[in-house]
Design a protein around this motif. Structure first.
Motif, PDB file in Angstrom:
ATOM      1  N   THR A   1       0.817  -1.212   0.000  1.00 44.32           N
ATOM      2  CA  THR A   1       0.000   0.000   0.000  1.00 44.32           C
ATOM      3  C   THR A   1       0.854   1.267   0.000  1.00 44.32           C
TER       4      THR A   1
ATOM      5  N   ARG B   1      -5.090  -4.308  -4.243  1.00 48.09           N
ATOM      6  CA  ARG B   1      -4.752  -3.132  -3.426  1.00 48.09           C
ATOM      7  C   ARG B   1      -5.290  -1.863  -4.075  1.00 48.09           C
TER       8      ARG B   1
ATOM      9  N   LEU C   1      -7.928   0.801  -2.481  1.00 47.04           N
ATOM     10  CA  LEU C   1      -7.581   2.216  -2.330  1.00 47.04           C
ATOM     11  C   LEU C   1      -8.564   3.113  -3.086  1.00 47.04           C
TER      12      LEU C   1
ATOM     13  N   VAL D   1      -8.706   6.995  -1.793  1.00 52.31           N
ATOM     14  CA  VAL D   1      -7.295   7.396  -1.719  1.00 52.31           C
ATOM     15  C   VAL D   1      -6.702   7.484  -3.124  1.00 52.31           C
TER      16      VAL D   1
ATOM     17  N   GLY E   1      -5.288  10.985  -0.830  1.00 49.94           N
ATOM     18  CA  GLY E   1      -4.051  10.247  -1.084  1.00 49.94           C
ATOM     19  C   GLY E   1      -2.827  11.144  -1.047  1.00 49.94           C
TER      20      GLY E   1
END
Length: 108
Positions: free
Chosen positions: A23, A55, A59, A64, A85
């Motif tokens: 991440t 992932r 996100l 993000v 983010g």
């Protein structure tokens, strides 16, 4: 809130997100600017495509990362950081400062 439900802890939730393998690598790579899936994979190095896809999806769901489909044939997708983010840049910079001060580079 039910009697036995733990209270939400934002630090705990953030650490759970950021400690997921790859991440922080994804976020760090996207701080350099938007990237396609393969470009992002090369920038990170060593990540399994299925894991990277998982992932990124997570996100995106959290707000993000933003996913933008640029074309369907051939398929072309670009990923970039949202404002949330980009706010993680300070976290990565703090980790960088700490690591440069406290960790030694491997020899040889």
């Amino acid at each position: 809130m039910a009697e036995h439900e733990p209270a939400f802890c934002p630090v705990y939730a953030a650490l759970n997100l950021l400690q997921e393998k790859w991440t922080l690598h994804i976020i760090r790579a996207l701080l350099e600017g938007p990237k396609g899936f393969n470009e992002l994979s090369r920038a990170i190095g060593g990540v399994n495509p299925a894991t990277l896809s998982q992932r990124l999806e997570h996100l995106v769901d959290l707000g993000v990362v933003e996913k933008k489909v640029e074309s369907f044939m051939p398929p072309r997708t670009r990923y970039s950081l949202t404002e949330a983010g980009r706010e993680l840049e300070a976290v990565i910079a703090a980790i960088d400062r700490w690591a440069r001060k406290n960790l030694k580079a491997p020899v040889g």
